[in-house]
Write an enzyme that holds these catalytic residues in place. Structure first.
Site, short mmCIF file in Angstrom:
data_model
loop_
_atom_site.label_atom_id
_atom_site.label_comp_id
_atom_site.label_asym_id
_atom_site.label_seq_id
_atom_site.Cartn_x
_atom_site.Cartn_y
_atom_site.Cartn_z
N CYS A 59 53.26 36.66 43.44
CA CYS A 59 52.37 36.23 42.35
C CYS A 59 53.01 36.52 40.99
O CYS A 59 53.34 37.66 40.66
CB CYS A 59 51.03 36.96 42.48
SG CYS A 59 49.96 36.81 41.04
N CYS A 62 50.97 38.87 38.79
CA CYS A 62 51.10 40.26 39.27
C CYS A 62 52.39 40.88 38.74
O CYS A 62 52.40 42.05 38.35
CB CYS A 62 51.10 40.29 40.80
SG CYS A 62 49.63 39.58 41.57
#
Length: 437
Positions: A59, A62
């Site tokens: 991600c 993230c």
């Protein structure tokens, strides 16, 4: 014999006990803890406050959040009430992801004495620290001196509004301090001088002072201090007088039932727009039943397009929006000229209150509806997997059926051939009695 029976019973009881799991030791040393299935529960029970980042290695958001958490962790660990930061690879440890209903990355949850709450606060390190510091302080901070007041305002930072009561009883605002703790700082000045009143430009008590440091705004409430009036003042001052409308600020409006007087401008950062924003603030101070906001076509073209704004539209344009699928245009006052915009805003508000409006539907789903309709990456991934699985099963089933039908058809042909061959053989086989002399 008795000893033998006792031995068997003991052995049986030992086998029936679950295996003992030793809880690892944790410390608030300023590092971000890496948690998994084996140590998650132990970590949650080890700290009163722990912020957990449920992430996925692939991600992008993230990856950008990770260094912010690394920077915030040592600061939060040094608080009087330390806050620990931890992370879980929710893409790998799916049991934890399922237990805490993680359907998007990254998802942050703050565990307070083991009880999780969703974290929707800022994610930049400095702002995240300010937000979480507010969580662990008392609901209402008691300030005993002028220096305590200035220290409280400085410590609170600029991200959230600040309420300071002067000459009030703590119990008068404690209920609202609990209710709105995640949105504002609350305090009660027990000792103060006239200089503080002069500094904040009010001259009598009891009073409740509201500060918005990031917008350089303040407001003073002199009562009445009954619950309804007091809560109205607190709710109205949770937001700046005129606020930019974007993804983050729309989240702040989630529980606010007021309609938005929205000014759509060419560029919300240019000098003309800044003057208009100040005029909106003046209008907001006299119209607390409305939220005043602004949005730049240059910054949010896709959003402004839903209100029929394009490159040919005369701007600024004013509307009243309920944050759903409908908005109101005031007849004759929709667009603002450059001169005397203050008077034009007043006429716009008069026209709205007198009902000289046309109701319109936005060109697409509202931004709030759009945000609600977004499918998270994880949900989309699961949906694709499920749909793919169903299609695969259906394909396999069809192939099986086709194969079965083909087998049957082949078998039928074989059977027919066998039957024909048998008949032929029956007719053509040589028998002695058929021999002719």
């Amino acid at each position: 014999m008795i000893l033998f029976i006792f031995f068997l019973a003991s052995a049986f009881s030992l086998q029936s006990l679950p295996p003992t799991v030793s809880s690892p030791e944790f410390s608030a040393d300023g590092t971000v803890l890496e948690l998994d299935d084996s140590n998650f529960d132990s970590a949650i029970s080890a700290f009163d406050f722990i912020l957990v980042d449920f992430y996925a290695p692939w991600c992008g958001h993230c990856k950008r959040l990770s260094p912010e958490l690394d920077a915030a962790a040592p600061v939060l660990s040094r608080l009087k009430e330390p806050i620990v930061i931890a992370k879980v690879n929710a893409d790998k440890f799916t049991r934890l992801a399922s237990k805490y209903e993680i359907d998007g990355f990254p998802t942050l949850k703050l565990f307070m004495n083991g009880v999780p709450i969703d974290y929707f606060g800022p994610r930049k390190a400095d702002l995240l620290v300010q937000f979480l510091k507010k969580i662990v302080v008392p609901d209402v901070s008691l300030l005993e001196s002028d220096s305590a007041i200035s220290n409280f305002v400085e410590t609170a930072g600029t991200h959230f509004p600040i309420y300071i009561g002067f000459g009030l009883n703590e119990s008068m605002i404690s209920e609202f301090a609990i209710k709105y703790k995640k949105k504002a700082w609350f305090s009660m000045a027990k000792g103060f001088s006239e200089e503080v009143l002069v500094l904040h430009d009010f001259d009598k008590v009891p009073a409740l002072l509201s500060l918005h440091p990031s917008h350089n705004e303040q407001s003073v409430f002199y009562g009445p201090f009954e619950d309804d009036f007091l809560e109205d003042f607190i709710k109205q001052n949770l937001l700046p007088m005129a606020m930019p409308i974007n993804y983050d600020t729309l989240k702040l409006l989630k529980d606010d039932e007021r309609k938005i007087v929205l000014a759509i401008m060419e560029d919300e950062s240019d000098e003309k727009s800044l003057k208009l924003i100040n005029l909106l603030k003046s209008a907001a101070s006299a119209n607390h039943d409305l939220v005043f906001g602004y949005v730049g076509f240059k910054q949010w073209e896709d959003f402004t397009d839903t209100f029929e704004v394009n490159k040919k539209t005369k701007l600024p344009k004013m509307i009243v929006w309920d944050r759903n699928e409908e908005y109101l245009s005031v007849i004759g006052s929709e667009n603002l000229d450059e001169e005397d915009q203050g008077s034009q805003i007043m006429r716009f508000l008069e026209g709205y209150r007198e009902g000289r409006t046309v109701q319109k539907r936005i060109a697409g789903p509202s931004l709030i509806g759009y945000l609600k309709s977004l499918i998270s990456i994880r949900t989309l991934y699961l949906l694709v997997v499920v749909v793919g699985g169903i299609m695969l099963i259906q394909t396999i089933s069809k192939e099986d059926e086709r194969e079965v039908r083909q087998r049957r058809h082949t078998q039928d042909r074989i059977d027919d051939s066998s039957s024909s061959a048998s008949e032929s053989e029956t007719r053509e086989v040589y028998r002695p009695e058929d021999k002719e002399d």
